[in-house]
Design a protein around this motif. Structure first.
Motif, PDB file in Angstrom:
ATOM      1  N   LEU A   2      -4.663  13.656 -18.177  1.00 54.88           N
ATOM      2  CA  LEU A   2      -3.589  12.758 -18.646  1.00 54.88           C
ATOM      3  C   LEU A   2      -3.880  11.347 -18.154  1.00 54.88           C
ATOM      4  O   LEU A   2      -4.212  11.132 -16.996  1.00 54.88           O
ATOM      5  CB  LEU A   2      -2.226  13.229 -18.121  1.00 54.88           C
ATOM      6  CG  LEU A   2      -1.040  12.316 -18.476  1.00 54.88           C
ATOM      7  CD1 LEU A   2      -0.888  12.175 -19.987  1.00 54.88           C
ATOM      8  CD2 LEU A   2       0.250  12.858 -17.882  1.00 54.88           C
ATOM      9  N   VAL A  14      -1.362   6.848 -11.848  1.00 56.57           N
ATOM     10  CA  VAL A  14      -1.634   7.094 -13.265  1.00 56.57           C
ATOM     11  C   VAL A  14      -2.936   6.395 -13.649  1.00 56.57           C
ATOM     12  O   VAL A  14      -3.026   5.173 -13.529  1.00 56.57           O
ATOM     13  CB  VAL A  14      -0.500   6.507 -14.152  1.00 56.57           C
ATOM     14  CG1 VAL A  14      -0.806   6.714 -15.625  1.00 56.57           C
ATOM     15  CG2 VAL A  14       0.832   7.114 -13.784  1.00 56.57           C
ATOM     16  N   PHE A  17       6.799  14.500 -24.915  1.00 55.68           N
ATOM     17  CA  PHE A  17       7.867  13.722 -24.278  1.00 55.68           C
ATOM     18  C   PHE A  17       7.422  13.251 -22.893  1.00 55.68           C
ATOM     19  O   PHE A  17       7.503  12.071 -22.557  1.00 55.68           O
ATOM     20  CB  PHE A  17       9.132  14.579 -24.163  1.00 55.68           C
ATOM     21  CG  PHE A  17      10.249  13.902 -23.439  1.00 55.68           C
ATOM     22  CD1 PHE A  17      11.087  13.021 -24.105  1.00 55.68           C
ATOM     23  CD2 PHE A  17      10.459  14.119 -22.085  1.00 55.68           C
ATOM     24  CE1 PHE A  17      12.114  12.376 -23.434  1.00 55.68           C
ATOM     25  CE2 PHE A  17      11.479  13.474 -21.407  1.00 55.68           C
ATOM     26  CZ  PHE A  17      12.314  12.603 -22.080  1.00 55.68           C
ATOM     27  N   LYS A  18       6.897  14.173 -22.115  1.00 52.93           N
ATOM     28  CA  LYS A  18       6.476  13.823 -20.755  1.00 52.93           C
ATOM     29  C   LYS A  18       5.324  12.816 -20.767  1.00 52.93           C
ATOM     30  O   LYS A  18       5.300  11.858 -19.993  1.00 52.93           O
ATOM     31  CB  LYS A  18       6.067  15.082 -19.989  1.00 52.93           C
ATOM     32  CG  LYS A  18       7.254  15.974 -19.691  1.00 52.93           C
ATOM     33  CD  LYS A  18       6.864  17.232 -18.955  1.00 52.93           C
ATOM     34  CE  LYS A  18       8.109  18.077 -18.711  1.00 52.93           C
ATOM     35  NZ  LYS A  18       7.820  19.371 -18.137  1.00 52.93           N
ATOM     36  N   ARG A  66       6.634   9.409 -21.650  1.00 57.56           N
ATOM     37  CA  ARG A  66       7.414   8.774 -20.587  1.00 57.56           C
ATOM     38  C   ARG A  66       6.499   8.065 -19.590  1.00 57.56           C
ATOM     39  O   ARG A  66       6.869   7.035 -19.027  1.00 57.56           O
ATOM     40  CB  ARG A  66       8.270   9.817 -19.867  1.00 57.56           C
ATOM     41  CG  ARG A  66       9.416  10.313 -20.724  1.00 57.56           C
ATOM     42  CD  ARG A  66      10.572   9.357 -20.697  1.00 57.56           C
ATOM     43  NE  ARG A  66      11.305   9.502 -19.484  1.00 57.56           N
ATOM     44  CZ  ARG A  66      12.621   9.456 -19.388  1.00 57.56           C
ATOM     45  NH1 ARG A  66      13.352   9.251 -20.472  1.00 57.56           N
ATOM     46  NH2 ARG A  66      13.217   9.601 -18.230  1.00 57.56           N
ATOM     47  N   VAL A  67       5.342   8.610 -19.366  1.00 60.64           N
ATOM     48  CA  VAL A  67       4.365   7.935 -18.496  1.00 60.64           C
ATOM     49  C   VAL A  67       4.012   6.578 -19.108  1.00 60.64           C
ATOM     50  O   VAL A  67       3.995   5.550 -18.419  1.00 60.64           O
ATOM     51  CB  VAL A  67       3.086   8.787 -18.339  1.00 60.64           C
ATOM     52  CG1 VAL A  67       2.037   8.030 -17.525  1.00 60.64           C
ATOM     53  CG2 VAL A  67       3.398  10.118 -17.685  1.00 60.64           C
ATOM     54  N   LEU A 119       6.920   4.082 -18.806  1.00 59.71           N
ATOM     55  CA  LEU A 119       7.048   3.548 -17.442  1.00 59.71           C
ATOM     56  C   LEU A 119       5.979   2.486 -17.176  1.00 59.71           C
ATOM     57  O   LEU A 119       6.274   1.394 -16.677  1.00 59.71           O
ATOM     58  CB  LEU A 119       6.921   4.688 -16.421  1.00 59.71           C
ATOM     59  CG  LEU A 119       6.898   4.288 -14.948  1.00 59.71           C
ATOM     60  CD1 LEU A 119       8.248   3.717 -14.531  1.00 59.71           C
ATOM     61  CD2 LEU A 119       6.530   5.472 -14.059  1.00 59.71           C
ATOM     62  N   GLN A 158       2.429   8.448  -4.436  1.00 57.87           N
ATOM     63  CA  GLN A 158       2.829   7.858  -5.715  1.00 57.87           C
ATOM     64  C   GLN A 158       4.296   7.460  -5.656  1.00 57.87           C
ATOM     65  O   GLN A 158       5.109   8.165  -5.054  1.00 57.87           O
ATOM     66  CB  GLN A 158       2.648   8.891  -6.846  1.00 57.87           C
ATOM     67  CG  GLN A 158       1.198   9.252  -7.134  1.00 57.87           C
ATOM     68  CD  GLN A 158       1.086  10.554  -7.912  1.00 57.87           C
ATOM     69  OE1 GLN A 158       1.156  11.636  -7.334  1.00 57.87           O
ATOM     70  NE2 GLN A 158       0.920  10.457  -9.217  1.00 57.87           N
ATOM     71  N   GLU A 178       9.092   7.025  -9.161  1.00 58.39           N
ATOM     72  CA  GLU A 178       9.484   6.799 -10.564  1.00 58.39           C
ATOM     73  C   GLU A 178       8.615   7.578 -11.548  1.00 58.39           C
ATOM     74  O   GLU A 178       9.064   7.931 -12.619  1.00 58.39           O
ATOM     75  CB  GLU A 178       9.426   5.308 -10.919  1.00 58.39           C
ATOM     76  CG  GLU A 178      10.638   4.508 -10.459  1.00 58.39           C
ATOM     77  CD  GLU A 178      10.541   4.153  -9.002  1.00 58.39           C
ATOM     78  OE1 GLU A 178       9.468   4.368  -8.396  1.00 58.39           O
ATOM     79  OE2 GLU A 178      11.541   3.685  -8.441  1.00 58.39           O
ATOM     80  N   ILE A 179       7.369   7.837 -11.183  1.00 64.45           N
ATOM     81  CA  ILE A 179       6.522   8.560 -12.132  1.00 64.45           C
ATOM     82  C   ILE A 179       7.058   9.986 -12.326  1.00 64.45           C
ATOM     83  O   ILE A 179       7.023  10.534 -13.430  1.00 64.45           O
ATOM     84  CB  ILE A 179       5.037   8.559 -11.675  1.00 64.45           C
ATOM     85  CG1 ILE A 179       4.135   9.179 -12.731  1.00 64.45           C
ATOM     86  CG2 ILE A 179       4.802   9.253 -10.361  1.00 64.45           C
ATOM     87  CD1 ILE A 179       3.958   8.376 -13.963  1.00 64.45           C
ATOM     88  N   ALA A 218      10.263   9.740 -14.389  1.00 60.69           N
ATOM     89  CA  ALA A 218       9.975   9.499 -15.805  1.00 60.69           C
ATOM     90  C   ALA A 218       9.598  10.800 -16.510  1.00 60.69           C
ATOM     91  O   ALA A 218      10.043  11.068 -17.616  1.00 60.69           O
ATOM     92  CB  ALA A 218       8.847   8.476 -15.935  1.00 60.69           C
ATOM     93  N   MET A 219       8.781  11.583 -15.852  1.00 57.88           N
ATOM     94  CA  MET A 219       8.248  12.762 -16.536  1.00 57.88           C
ATOM     95  C   MET A 219       9.160  13.974 -16.466  1.00 57.88           C
ATOM     96  O   MET A 219       9.137  14.828 -17.341  1.00 57.88           O
ATOM     97  CB  MET A 219       6.886  13.128 -15.950  1.00 57.88           C
ATOM     98  CG  MET A 219       5.840  12.097 -16.302  1.00 57.88           C
ATOM     99  SD  MET A 219       4.251  12.507 -15.611  1.00 57.88           S
ATOM    100  CE  MET A 219       3.730  13.807 -16.705  1.00 57.88           C
ATOM    101  N   GLN A 220       9.946  14.069 -15.405  1.00 62.28           N
ATOM    102  CA  GLN A 220      10.696  15.308 -15.189  1.00 62.28           C
ATOM    103  C   GLN A 220      12.197  15.174 -15.421  1.00 62.28           C
ATOM    104  O   GLN A 220      12.922  16.155 -15.359  1.00 62.28           O
ATOM    105  CB  GLN A 220      10.439  15.828 -13.760  1.00 62.28           C
ATOM    106  CG  GLN A 220       8.968  16.046 -13.442  1.00 62.28           C
ATOM    107  CD  GLN A 220       8.344  17.204 -14.241  1.00 62.28           C
ATOM    108  OE1 GLN A 220       9.038  17.966 -14.903  1.00 62.28           O
ATOM    109  NE2 GLN A 220       7.031  17.323 -14.200  1.00 62.28           N
TER     110      GLN A 220
END
Lengths: 452, 95
Positions: free
Chosen positions: A19, A69, A248-249, A252-253, A256, B84, B87-88, B91-93
């Motif tokens: 990812l 990320v 969706f997940k 969202r990354v 952000l 980390q 917020e990451i 955002a994802m969960q």
């Protein structure tokens, strides 16, 4: 507060499933750089890009470190150069490409898009100059990408431009034959080109865009594949739901990262491009997702249906995750950049004709496809015309990025390396399209384009 | 985990189980003046997994420095250590 499995799921997506945020692309308006002297225009362009995007790379790297990320590419897209260069005294626009290349290298991005023209209804003088400059521009620069919009649902298909681009692609291949026609990998033709696309080679900043904007392209084929491995044999409704949740997940990354980048770079957030972009790395392939859904090899019957569902489910899941969606937003199927696609072509299962069918239901089109170097320009134009028709008549974006590799024949393979991957040379239908292409003119816009 | 835990980042440690992992990681965090708000650990298929919710706000070191120190420790102890921003995960969960 999070459950441990949630944290580990997120970590695992980055750690094992490739990812990433594929690109943060800063769109920059260059209309105010136009000048009578090409030299002045180029200086303004260089100054504007290097000033506005000065901190793009640092900022993206900082965000990457803080959130864990990976952000693979940092890129620039600019106003189509035909619109900026038209006022100048230059006859050959390669000087503008060299300026873009220099600016791109100064700020440390890896590509800059916008050596472009929009000619869906006809050519301006500047459009013709830029198109004719493309082979030299791409041969003499490293990071510049060119794109030409040849058709739109509203305007129909400019078949004179389709004919011309067949020749330009051949010329581009010839000028860059020492690198297996690499120049053609930086050139794409479109129908219904989006004005906010962050992905190369087709990124440019349309005239409806703001002074500057941050557009982000997400990725994540590996994450979708891993999620689907958890639902073997389940009905397709379950498959679609699983893709939606995962998309969706993933999105969202992107959201952000885009918000953070926009805030820190003091530029408005433009859009998230919901594309699934593969890489040649094993485990990051669109073809392997289609095979997980149930076809033996990508290209087998059922592939188009599986891809249609994948593409739709990605959009449905992604749309809810982002405040603004744009760009190409759909699954990419570039042959050379997708390990599973390469294998499917080499096994004889995936043909150019099947790829065309697949482009009816996903974004982009015939992408990163290498063909024999002796394919006639009119045949390349025929491929382009078909792909433009798919886009125009289905109200969607389509594109062609095709590489006629000099000296290579079907069954050979060329290696570009890195994210460009390796391209098996695909068989092209030997029957010609000369008379169709030589007619020229315009294919009128379809009846369903009249929606007012 | 309690609802009132104060934290702004998540530290995860993955690797082969061995003596001294928790001591090593918490030692580095203490030196950087980072408070650990919550800690949990499990062994999954011989893989040591530790998750810590931490508060870096009172640390005099910036995020890059903290990350670097943890990375160095990870290299020394043959562990994958990440920090980390929370917020990451939000955002994802979380919707």
């Amino acid at each position: 507060m999070f459950e441990n499995f949630e944290i580990l799921e997120t970590i695992n997506m980055f750690r094992n499933q490739h990812l990433d945020v594929r690109t943060i692309t800063m769109g920059i308006n260059l209309l105010d750089c136009a000048a009578e002297s090409a030299e002045t225009a180029c200086r303004r362009i260089y100054d504007k890009i290097t000033k506005r995007a000065e901190h793009l790379v640092d900022t993206a790297d900082q965000i990457s470190r803080e959130f864990g990320v990976p952000i693979i590419h940092k890129r620039i897209s600019v106003t189509p150069i035909s619109l900026v260069a038209g006022a100048s005294d230059a006859d050959n626009y390669a000087c503008f490409a060299k300026t873009l290349d220099k600016a791109s290298k100064t700020i440390g991005v890896n590509f800059i898009g916008g050596f472009s023209a929009l000619v869906q209804k006809g050519f301006t003088a500047a459009d013709l100059k830029i198109i004719n400059s493309i082979p030299q521009a791409l041969a003499e620069t490293d990071q510049v990408c060119a794109s030409i919009n040849l058709a739109s649902t509203k305007s129909g298909i400019n078949m004179d431009a389709v004919a011309l681009m067949g020749k330009i692609i051949k010329e581009c291949a010839e000028l860059t034959k020492d690198t297996n026609a690499y120049g053609c990998a930086k050139l794409v033709v479109f129908a219904n080109a989006p004005e906010d696309n962050p992905f190369m080679a087709g990124a440019f900043t349309g005239v409806g865009e703001p002074e500057c904007a941050i557009n982000v392209g997400v990725s994540g084929p590996g994450v979708i594949l891993a999620a689907l491995k958890e639902v073997p044999g389940q009905p397709l409704d379950v498959v679609a739901e699983t893709i939606k949740r995962t998309a969706f997940k993933v999105t969202r990354v992107g959201q952000l990262v885009a918000e953070q980048a926009a805030q820190r770079l003091n530029a408005p957030f433009g859009t998230i491009d919901l594309s699934l972009a593969p890489t040649p790395v094993v485990g990051d392939s669109i073809a392997r997702i289609l095979e997980e859904i149930g076809v033996d090899t990508c290209g087998a019957w059922g592939t188009t249906a599986a891809l249609a569902m994948l593409n739709d489910a990605v959009k449905k899941g992604g749309t809810m995750a982002s405040s603004h969606v744009g760009g190409l937003s759909g699954a990419f199927i570039p042959v050379s950049e997708d390990e599973g696609m390469i294998a499917a072509v080499e096994s004889g299962t995936l043909s150019l004709e099947k790829l065309e069918a697949m482009t009816c239901v996903c974004s982009v089109g015939i992408d990163m496809v290498a063909i024999p170097g002796d394919s006639p320009a009119t045949t390349i134009s025929g491929i382009i015309a078909d792909e433009m028709a798919v886009g125009v008549f289905n109200n969607k974006t389509t594109a062609v990025r095709i590489i006629p590799v000099p000296g290579k024949v079907a069954g050979d393979k060329v290696v570009y390396g890195g994210l460009w991957g390796e391209a098996p040379i695909m068989q092209v239908n030997p029957s010609g399209s000369v008379r169709l292409i030589e007619r020229g003119g315009r294919i009128p816009a379809p009846i369903h384009s009249m929606r007012n | 985990m309690s609802q009132s835990v104060k934290y702004n980042a998540v530290v995860t440690v993955l690797g082969k189980d061995r003596v001294g992992i928790i001591a090593g990681v918490t030692g580095v965090l203490a030196n950087l003046n980072i408070n650990i708000s919550d800690i949990s650990q499990t062994i999954l298929k011989d893989m040591f997994t530790m998750i810590m919710l931490v508060d870096t706000m009172n640390s005099t070191y910036d995020f890059d420095k903290i990350r670097e120190e943890l990375k160095l420790l990870g290299e020394k102890m043959n562990l994958e250590i990440r920090i980390q921003h929370k917020e990451i995960f939000n955002a994802m969960q979380r919707i």
